[in-house]
Design a protein around this motif. Structure first.
Motif, mmCIF file in Angstrom:
data_model
loop_
_atom_site.group_PDB
_atom_site.id
_atom_site.type_symbol
_atom_site.label_atom_id
_atom_site.label_comp_id
_atom_site.label_asym_id
_atom_site.label_seq_id
_atom_site.Cartn_x
_atom_site.Cartn_y
_atom_site.Cartn_z
ATOM 1 N N ALA A 153 47.578 32.736 -16.146
ATOM 2 C CA ALA A 153 46.608 33.051 -17.211
ATOM 3 C C ALA A 153 47.337 33.040 -18.545
ATOM 4 O O ALA A 153 47.351 34.021 -19.287
ATOM 5 C CB ALA A 153 45.944 34.399 -16.962
ATOM 6 N N GLN A 154 47.957 31.901 -18.858
ATOM 7 C CA GLN A 154 48.682 31.753 -20.111
ATOM 8 C C GLN A 154 47.710 31.678 -21.290
ATOM 9 O O GLN A 154 46.548 31.311 -21.123
ATOM 10 C CB GLN A 154 49.552 30.498 -20.068
ATOM 11 C CG GLN A 154 50.682 30.575 -19.067
ATOM 12 C CD GLN A 154 51.658 31.687 -19.377
ATOM 13 O OE1 GLN A 154 52.170 31.785 -20.495
ATOM 14 N NE2 GLN A 154 51.898 32.561 -18.411
ATOM 15 N N ARG A 202 43.145 24.066 -25.256
ATOM 16 C CA ARG A 202 44.412 23.821 -24.578
ATOM 17 C C ARG A 202 45.001 25.155 -24.107
ATOM 18 O O ARG A 202 44.582 26.221 -24.539
ATOM 19 C CB ARG A 202 45.411 23.119 -25.507
ATOM 20 C CG ARG A 202 44.935 21.777 -26.062
ATOM 21 C CD ARG A 202 44.775 20.720 -24.991
ATOM 22 N NE ARG A 202 44.548 19.385 -25.552
ATOM 23 C CZ ARG A 202 43.351 18.873 -25.834
ATOM 24 N NH1 ARG A 202 42.252 19.602 -25.629
ATOM 25 N NH2 ARG A 202 43.238 17.649 -26.319
ATOM 26 N N GLY A 203 45.975 25.062 -23.203
ATOM 27 C CA GLY A 203 46.593 26.275 -22.670
ATOM 28 C C GLY A 203 47.913 25.953 -22.007
ATOM 29 O O GLY A 203 48.526 24.923 -22.286
ATOM 30 N N GLY A 204 48.315 26.791 -21.069
ATOM 31 C CA GLY A 204 49.615 26.613 -20.425
ATOM 32 C C GLY A 204 49.608 26.991 -18.964
ATOM 33 O O GLY A 204 50.600 27.491 -18.440
ATOM 34 N N LEU A 213 43.022 27.029 -16.720
ATOM 35 C CA LEU A 213 42.274 27.086 -15.465
ATOM 36 C C LEU A 213 40.839 27.502 -15.768
ATOM 37 O O LEU A 213 40.599 28.601 -16.262
ATOM 38 C CB LEU A 213 42.912 28.085 -14.502
ATOM 39 C CG LEU A 213 44.268 27.694 -13.889
ATOM 40 C CD1 LEU A 213 44.800 28.830 -13.028
ATOM 41 C CD2 LEU A 213 44.151 26.410 -13.073
ATOM 42 N N ALA A 214 39.879 26.626 -15.468
ATOM 43 C CA ALA A 214 38.499 26.900 -15.864
ATOM 44 C C ALA A 214 37.543 25.965 -15.141
ATOM 45 O O ALA A 214 37.929 24.898 -14.645
ATOM 46 C CB ALA A 214 38.329 26.727 -17.375
ATOM 47 N N TYR A 215 36.290 26.397 -15.084
ATOM 48 C CA TYR A 215 35.145 25.559 -14.706
ATOM 49 C C TYR A 215 34.174 25.607 -15.879
ATOM 50 O O TYR A 215 34.205 26.530 -16.701
ATOM 51 C CB TYR A 215 34.447 26.097 -13.458
ATOM 52 C CG TYR A 215 35.313 26.280 -12.246
ATOM 53 C CD1 TYR A 215 35.472 25.251 -11.319
ATOM 54 C CD2 TYR A 215 35.946 27.496 -11.992
ATOM 55 C CE1 TYR A 215 36.248 25.430 -10.172
ATOM 56 C CE2 TYR A 215 36.720 27.684 -10.862
ATOM 57 C CZ TYR A 215 36.876 26.651 -9.958
ATOM 58 O OH TYR A 215 37.646 26.824 -8.832
ATOM 59 N N ALA A 230 41.818 37.140 -19.594
ATOM 60 C CA ALA A 230 43.131 37.509 -20.124
ATOM 61 C C ALA A 230 43.781 36.383 -20.902
ATOM 62 O O ALA A 230 44.707 36.629 -21.690
ATOM 63 C CB ALA A 230 44.047 37.944 -18.977
ATOM 64 N N ALA A 231 43.325 35.154 -20.711
ATOM 65 C CA ALA A 231 43.935 34.011 -21.388
ATOM 66 C C ALA A 231 43.409 33.815 -22.807
ATOM 67 O O ALA A 231 43.962 33.007 -23.554
ATOM 68 C CB ALA A 231 43.697 32.738 -20.572
#
Length: 592
Positions: A153-154, A202-204, A213-215, A230-231
């Motif tokens: 959950a970056q 964008r994320g990590g 991480l997502a839908y 949390a991200a």
């Protein structure tokens, strides 16, 4: 590695599962998977990025492709797991093996969240034909993995419109138009690159791939993003909400799917959504099984992205050219190893303020390591780089201005005549593909011959694709286009202006050496009096190694192409180098 394998078999017996399948996959079909999803690695010990493990009570096999044959052979020794070399004579596919091995009444199991729906349907049909059963509801590896890493959950962040080229609002409007054109009310997206592109998000959460991480569920009225709260910072959430994007719990996608109303029409891609998600949708819902409309839109880079990518490749070219000078002058020095060379190249890239991270684990391969197509040095395998033979460097970077991927093979000492013959043949293939002109509608499989013919003429070939699509600050390996003569099943996506595709012929000799030369190509229009055709603009800007070339093997046309490319490299890169390196570059790009 016997303990996890035996623990899995014990759990299989407990649930009356006779064969258990473990792909290299997360819940989103990502190419690379986070530590939480490294189930195949945990059970088998094989660390490559592609492979599927199939476990029976008294037999286990790992299927992987030609990039990883040597690595898998070494890592599977003593594990009791047999290497199944995909595509080789006498090696059945996984489905073929199951057809001959699974008995009536037996059960095939897998975690349905990690198997795409189209593949899950095939397994269901196969087991039905065999009089067997399928259980996709058990994550058996999760049950036996005591210290399994948690879901990542970056922090999520937003890509500025100056880099994305289009606002989130405009992209949502376009895709809603695609949804309406298909007569659908809901679009389900599970591919992380599609979600990242659509929301400029964008994320990590995956190494080397800046995604979250997502839908996502899109309707004409709203947009639901199922992700880990949390991200997200308050600022990112506020920006998303301003464009009508509402955050929901990550696991909530299954409840959402189960609550879809009968009579609704849902658009999804069964190659992308998981078996578990598809089977969560009520039977009364109408499904439109179509490629995600975001896939082609993100593959065709808009004008701002194209302009940005040229800047990214200029920055990358400076770093790569400085590295080429450095490694050719430092070869054989005490302390110079594959890992230290990778660190130095990373330092050169980090000098650019727009650089963010590598786009994949660097491949720095000296000596016979270069024959392992996707070798990546580790502390256990790291070796000195001598002043002899070849060094293969396949690396890339993510910049705010785009994503890069480049391979060069450097001559670090005297080469044999045969080594130069092979290097020049690979170069000829690279030049030929970059020079190709072709009609609109042409798929990559038609163009593959250009890159391979100089090798085929010598009885040589390479066991990987010639070209893959490249994302914009997303995945370095993206579709839907590719350049390979063994095209995947189904209809190919034609190359189109704005697509970025790699050009990477190579040749490899087990236990000897390997050569690969890779540039990224932007598909562009070529206008003729007789009609419109397509061709390529080479984005990558760093020299080929003239020390490895046999000039007499090149035709006049090939020499002209190489000289023009090197003149472009010198003009672009030299002004950004220290005087000594600029003087060296003038020699390194001298006309042949």
């Amino acid at each position: 590695m016997a303990n996890p394998l035996q623990a899995l078999r014990d759990r299989m017996a407990e649930y009356h599962i006779d064969a258990y399948l473990i792909p290299t996959a997360d819940f989103h079909g990502s190419e690379y998977v986070g530590d939480h999803f490294a189930c195949r690695r945990y059970v088998s010990g094989f660390t490559g990025s592609a492979g599927t493990l199939l476990v029976f009570p008294h037999w286990a096999g790992l299927w992987t492709d030609g990039r990883y044959f040597l690595q898998a052979e070494a890592q599977l020794q003593g594990s009791g797991i047999r290497l199944m070399k995909m595509g080789q004579p006498g090696v059945p596919t996984i489905e073929g093996f199951l057809r001959s091995s699974l008995q009536p009444g037996q059960t095939l199991g897998f975690d349905g969240r990690c198997v795409d729906a189209r593949t899950g349907r095939r397994y269901h049909q196969l087991t039905k034909q065999l009089g067997a059963k399928m259980n996709h509801e058990r994550d058996l590896v999760g049950e036996i993995w005591p210290d399994r890493p948690p879901l990542s959950a970056q922090p999520a962040w937003l890509l500025e419109e100056a880099y994305a080229g289009l606002s989130r609002e405009e992209k949502l409007r376009q895709v809603r138009g695609d949804l309406a054109a298909q007569g659908a009310e809901v679009l389900l997206l599970t591919t992380l690159e599609d979600i990242g592109w659509l929301l400029n998000l964008r994320g990590g959460d995956i190494a080397c791939t800046p995604v979250v991480l997502a839908y996502l569920a899109l309707t004409q009225e709203g947009c639901l993003l199922f992700a880990q709260g949390a991200a997200f910072s308050p600022e990112v959430l506020a920006a998303l909400e301003a464009d009508g994007v509402s955050l929901r719990p990550y696991e909530g996608i299954y409840d959402y799917a189960r609550r879809l109303a009968q009579g609704q029409t849902v658009m999804l891609d069964t190659r992308r959504v998981s078996t578990t998600l598809l089977t969560s949708i009520p039977t009364g819902v109408t499904l439109r099984d179509r490629p995600n409309p975001t896939e082609l839109r993100r593959a065709i880079k808009n004008p701002a992205e194209q302009a940005n990518l040229r800047q990214a490749h200029l920055a990358d070219g400076i770093a790569l050219t400085r590295f080429m000078y450095w490694v050719k002058t430092q070869a054989g020095a005490p302390g110079l190893t594959e890992l230290s060379a990778a660190d130095q190249l990373e330092a050169f890239r980090r000098a650019d303020p727009h650089y963010r991270q590598p786009s994949f684990d660097p491949i720095l391969a000296a000596g016979d390591h270069s024959a392992v197509i996707h070798y990546s040095p580790t502390p256990a395998s790291d070796r000195p780089i001598p002043a002899q033979g070849f060094l293969l460097a396949d690396t890339g970077g993510h910049y705010d201005t785009g994503t890069t991927d480049c391979t060069r093979t450097y001559a670090l000492g005297e080469l044999t005549h045969q080594q130069k013959v092979c290097y020049t043949a690979v170069l000829q293939g690279n030049l030929a593909l970059a020079d190709a002109v072709f009609p609109a509608g042409c798929p990559g499989s038609v163009l593959d011959y250009a890159a391979r013919q100089p090798l085929w003429a010598r009885g040589l070939d390479f066991n990987h694709g010639t070209g893959h699509g490249v994302g914009y600050l997303l995945s370095v390996h993206e579709g839907p286009q590719s350049i390979r003569w063994r095209a995947a099943g189904g209809r190919e996506t034609p190359l189109a202006p704005g697509m970025v595709t790699s050009n990477e012929p190579g040749v490899y000799f087990d236990g000897g050496y390997g050569i690969r030369l890779e540039n990224l190509l932007l598909c562009v229009e070529k206008v003729f009096p007789t009609g419109d055709f397509l061709g390529f603009e080479t984005l990558t800007l760093t020299p080929f190694d003239v020390d490895a070339i046999l000039p007499e093997q090149l035709s006049p046309r090939e020499k002209a192409l190489l000289n023009a490319y090197h003149a472009q490299v010198y003009q672009a890169i030299a002004p950004h180098l220290p005087p000594q390196e600029a003087a060296w570059l003038e020699t390194a790009t001298r006309p042949l």
